[in-house]
Design a protein around this motif. Structure first.
Motif, PDB file in Angstrom:
ATOM      1  N   ARG A  26       7.864  -9.031  -7.745  1.00 63.27           N
ATOM      2  CA  ARG A  26       7.004 -10.151  -8.186  1.00 63.27           C
ATOM      3  C   ARG A  26       6.116  -9.680  -9.342  1.00 63.27           C
ATOM      4  O   ARG A  26       6.250  -8.546  -9.806  1.00 63.27           O
ATOM      5  CB  ARG A  26       6.120 -10.603  -7.029  1.00 63.27           C
ATOM      6  CG  ARG A  26       6.904 -11.212  -5.889  1.00 63.27           C
ATOM      7  CD  ARG A  26       6.002 -11.834  -4.843  1.00 63.27           C
ATOM      8  NE  ARG A  26       5.243 -10.854  -4.079  1.00 63.27           N
ATOM      9  CZ  ARG A  26       3.921 -10.860  -3.945  1.00 63.27           C
ATOM     10  NH1 ARG A  26       3.189 -11.781  -4.546  1.00 63.27           N
ATOM     11  NH2 ARG A  26       3.308  -9.941  -3.205  1.00 63.27           N
ATOM     12  N   ARG A  47       1.085  -6.629  -3.521  1.00 67.37           N
ATOM     13  CA  ARG A  47       0.610  -6.964  -2.184  1.00 67.37           C
ATOM     14  C   ARG A  47      -0.483  -5.978  -1.738  1.00 67.37           C
ATOM     15  O   ARG A  47      -1.299  -6.296  -0.874  1.00 67.37           O
ATOM     16  CB  ARG A  47       1.792  -6.895  -1.210  1.00 67.37           C
ATOM     17  CG  ARG A  47       1.456  -7.133   0.244  1.00 67.37           C
ATOM     18  CD  ARG A  47       2.708  -7.014   1.083  1.00 67.37           C
ATOM     19  NE  ARG A  47       3.671  -8.060   0.776  1.00 67.37           N
ATOM     20  CZ  ARG A  47       3.620  -9.293   1.255  1.00 67.37           C
ATOM     21  NH1 ARG A  47       2.652  -9.630   2.096  1.00 67.37           N
ATOM     22  NH2 ARG A  47       4.526 -10.185   0.939  1.00 67.37           N
ATOM     23  N   ASP A  73       0.818  -1.212   0.000  1.00 62.21           N
ATOM     24  CA  ASP A  73       0.000   0.000   0.000  1.00 62.21           C
ATOM     25  C   ASP A  73       0.854   1.266   0.000  1.00 62.21           C
ATOM     26  O   ASP A  73       0.511   2.249  -0.652  1.00 62.21           O
ATOM     27  CB  ASP A  73      -0.921   0.013   1.236  1.00 62.21           C
ATOM     28  CG  ASP A  73      -2.127  -0.893   1.049  1.00 62.21           C
ATOM     29  OD1 ASP A  73      -2.557  -1.069  -0.107  1.00 62.21           O
ATOM     30  OD2 ASP A  73      -2.622  -1.424   2.054  1.00 62.21           O
ATOM     31  N   SER A  74       1.974   1.234   0.748  1.00 63.57           N
ATOM     32  CA  SER A  74       2.819   2.433   0.794  1.00 63.57           C
ATOM     33  C   SER A  74       3.351   2.770  -0.593  1.00 63.57           C
ATOM     34  O   SER A  74       3.335   3.927  -1.011  1.00 63.57           O
ATOM     35  CB  SER A  74       4.020   2.239   1.715  1.00 63.57           C
ATOM     36  OG  SER A  74       3.596   2.086   3.027  1.00 63.57           O
TER      37      SER A  74
HETATM   38  P1  NAP Z   1       4.196  -3.951   3.187  1.00 64.19           P
HETATM   39  O1  NAP Z   1       2.730  -4.131   3.085  1.00 64.19           O
HETATM   40  O2  NAP Z   1       4.973  -4.848   4.070  1.00 64.19           O
HETATM   41  O3  NAP Z   1       4.767  -4.054   1.700  1.00 64.19           O
HETATM   42  C1  NAP Z   1       6.136  -4.004   1.454  1.00 64.19           C
HETATM   43  C2  NAP Z   1       6.363  -4.232  -0.045  1.00 64.19           C
HETATM   44  O4  NAP Z   1       7.748  -4.080  -0.292  1.00 64.19           O
HETATM   45  C3  NAP Z   1       5.948  -5.628  -0.509  1.00 64.19           C
HETATM   46  O5  NAP Z   1       5.350  -5.566  -1.770  1.00 64.19           O
HETATM   47  C4  NAP Z   1       7.285  -6.365  -0.568  1.00 64.19           C
HETATM   48  O6  NAP Z   1       7.346  -7.313  -1.601  1.00 64.19           O
HETATM   49  C5  NAP Z   1       8.256  -5.263  -0.908  1.00 64.19           C
HETATM   50  N1  NAP Z   1       9.575  -5.515  -0.350  1.00 64.19           N
HETATM   51  C6  NAP Z   1       9.913  -5.810   0.936  1.00 64.19           C
HETATM   52  N2  NAP Z   1      11.243  -5.945   1.056  1.00 64.19           N
HETATM   53  C7  NAP Z   1      11.754  -5.729  -0.173  1.00 64.19           C
HETATM   54  C8  NAP Z   1      13.061  -5.735  -0.716  1.00 64.19           C
HETATM   55  N3  NAP Z   1      14.133  -5.956   0.080  1.00 64.19           N
HETATM   56  N4  NAP Z   1      13.234  -5.475  -2.014  1.00 64.19           N
HETATM   57  C9  NAP Z   1      12.164  -5.227  -2.818  1.00 64.19           C
HETATM   58  N5  NAP Z   1      10.889  -5.194  -2.383  1.00 64.19           N
HETATM   59  C10 NAP Z   1      10.693  -5.466  -1.084  1.00 64.19           C
HETATM   60  O7  NAP Z   1       4.590  -2.462   3.679  1.00 64.19           O
HETATM   61  P2  NAP Z   1       3.816  -1.072   3.416  1.00 64.19           P
HETATM   62  O8  NAP Z   1       3.386  -0.958   2.023  1.00 64.19           O
HETATM   63  O9  NAP Z   1       4.708  -0.015   3.982  1.00 64.19           O
HETATM   64  O10 NAP Z   1       2.541  -1.187   4.350  1.00 64.19           O
HETATM   65  C11 NAP Z   1       2.669  -1.427   5.761  1.00 64.19           C
HETATM   66  C12 NAP Z   1       1.285  -1.474   6.394  1.00 64.19           C
HETATM   67  O11 NAP Z   1       0.688  -0.170   6.354  1.00 64.19           O
HETATM   68  C13 NAP Z   1       0.335  -2.396   5.638  1.00 64.19           C
HETATM   69  O12 NAP Z   1      -0.507  -3.003   6.569  1.00 64.19           O
HETATM   70  C14 NAP Z   1      -0.452  -1.467   4.754  1.00 64.19           C
HETATM   71  O13 NAP Z   1      -1.735  -1.961   4.408  1.00 64.19           O
HETATM   72  C15 NAP Z   1      -0.530  -0.208   5.631  1.00 64.19           C
HETATM   73  N6  NAP Z   1      -0.667   0.978   4.775  1.00 64.19           N
HETATM   74  C16 NAP Z   1      -1.920   1.387   4.444  1.00 64.19           C
HETATM   75  C17 NAP Z   1      -2.090   2.486   3.625  1.00 64.19           C
HETATM   76  C18 NAP Z   1      -3.465   2.915   3.253  1.00 64.19           C
HETATM   77  O14 NAP Z   1      -4.389   2.157   3.463  1.00 64.19           O
HETATM   78  N7  NAP Z   1      -3.655   4.087   2.732  1.00 64.19           N
HETATM   79  C19 NAP Z   1      -0.988   3.172   3.128  1.00 64.19           C
HETATM   80  C20 NAP Z   1       0.281   2.737   3.477  1.00 64.19           C
HETATM   81  C21 NAP Z   1       0.430   1.627   4.304  1.00 64.19           C
HETATM   82  P3  NAP Z   1       6.488  -8.670  -1.525  1.00 64.19           P
HETATM   83  O15 NAP Z   1       5.084  -8.276  -1.826  1.00 64.19           O
HETATM   84  O16 NAP Z   1       7.107  -9.530  -2.583  1.00 64.19           O
HETATM   85  O17 NAP Z   1       6.681  -9.214  -0.145  1.00 64.19           O
END
Ligand code: NAP
Length: 316
Positions: free
Chosen positions: A185, A189, A163-164
């Motif tokens: 991928r 996600r 999402d980020s």
């Molecule tokens: P996340 O959901 O953990 O996603 C991280 C993404 O980065 C995944 O797609 C992952 O790939 C990729 N990734 C991780 N390590 C990597 C690496 N070393 N090299 C390349 N890609 C890598 O983190 P997030 O997006 O910061 O979100 C964190 C939480 O906050 C989530 O629960 C999310 O729903 C929430 N959030 C919500 C909103 C909203 O609703 N507006 C906005 C931001 C965040 P893979 O998919 O292959 O694992």
């Protein structure tokens, strides 16, 4: 020798230093443990020390650099009597009163405190590839809200598939000519609604099955080297900016055994900065994975200081 304080503040980002200004002005003589420089992405002052121009912190219409903003907050905290120390807390005991803290190399606790404000922040996960550290803040960023404005009319990229990453990519299309979402991928996600938003945005392109192996450029970002995660082929994507959005890690090591964390690993707080231990407060990014802005973090530090003051008064 052990020092006693009414308020011990752990962390020196906007949350910790705002808490220091408020508790200092309340004549509580806070001790602030600022942290110690250990790498580019981990130093006293927190994430703003890695930011160039800050244009959205109210009161600075001409913008201010991250390090200068933090230096000013430090000065302001010192003016009101905060005792700032460059050191790290490596252990806190909040199971009995007064609370006790062990600093770097301490065998015995060197600070006791009637209350503690935890403001240890969070850090962005990084790719750990060549060029990343060198070009940080020179075209490579971890915060679209902070830096997107500097990439008007440019071709840039966002790394991540959550999402980020989608949120940042979508936000960045306000400024950039194109935003390539680089994901390791072939499916995202991110939540369906966020995915749809990205798919219909004509400025967002996708580099599927792609891993960044190097950030290119001497003075500024000029491109990234990508490796296809299926075929192993490599190619260069020419871009002038790259945003890393692969997640954050809250700095909670000190309290993992003391406090409940939410599902994302952040300290759970209620009614402002209250944790489930009386007298132990949490402020800023260590308890906020939603907003993560300098101004919200500062506001949260202010709340923690007011909460701590109220708590100390009730103890008397
Ligand atoms: P996340 O959901 O953990 O996603 C991280 C993404 O980065 C995944 O797609 C992952 O790939 C990729 N990734 C991780 N390590 C990597 C690496 N070393 N090299 C390349 N890609 C890598 O983190 P997030 O997006 O910061 O979100 C964190 C939480 O906050 C989530 O629960 C999310 O729903 C929430 N959030 C919500 C909103 C909203 O609703 N507006 C906005 C931001 C965040 P893979 O998919 O292959 O694992």
């Amino acid at each position: 020798m052990t020092d006693h304080t009414r308020v011990l503040i752990i962390g020196s980002g906007p949350a910790g230093l705002t808490a220091a200004i408020y508790t200092g002005r309340a004549l509580l003589n806070p001790i602030v443990i600022e942290g110690e420089p250990s790498s580019t992405t981990d130093q006293p002052g927190g994430q703003l020390m890695l930011t160039t121009d800050i244009e959205n912190f109210p009161g600075f219409p001409e913008s201010i650099t991250g390090p200068e903003l933090m230096a000013r907050m430090r000065e302001q905290a010192k003016r009101f009597g905060a005792d700032l120390r460059v050191s790290k807390v490596h252990k806190v005991d909040a199971t009995s009163r007064p609370f006790r803290a062990w600093l770097t190399d301490d065998v015995e606790p060197s600070i006791t405190a009637d209350s503690v404000i935890l403001a240890t922040g969070a850090r962005s996960m990084m790719l750990n590839v060549p060029g990343e550290e060198r070009l940080y803040s020179h075209g490579l960023s971890t915060c679209a809200t902070c830096d997107g404005f500097f990439f008007r009319g440019q071709d840039i990229a966002v790394v991540g598939g959550g999402d980020s990453a989608i949120e940042e990519a979508t936000f960045l299309t306000r400024f950039a000519s194109s935003v390539t979402l680089i994901h390791r991928r072939d499916s995202l996600r991110a939540s369906k609604i966020m995915q749809e938003r990205a798919m219909i945005n004509e400025k967002i392109k996708f580099a599927w099955n792609s891993k960044v192996t190097e950030v290119l450029g001497e003075e500024r970002v000029e491109g990234v080297r990508l490796e296809d995660t299926v075929t192993g082929e490599t190619r260069v994507l020419p871009i002038t900016g790259i945003f890393i959005a692969i997640g954050h890690i809250p700095n909670t090591t000190l309290v993992t055994d003391l406090l409940p964390l939410d599902e994302a690993g952040y300290v759970k707080t209620s009614h402002g900065s209250y944790t489930n231990i009386d007298g132990l407060f949490a402020a800023g990014d260590v308890q906020d994975h939603e907003y993560r802005q300098a101004i919200t973090s500062a506001g949260s530090g202010c709340m923690a200081a007011l909460d701590a003051d109220k708590f100390l008064e009730s103890m008397e």
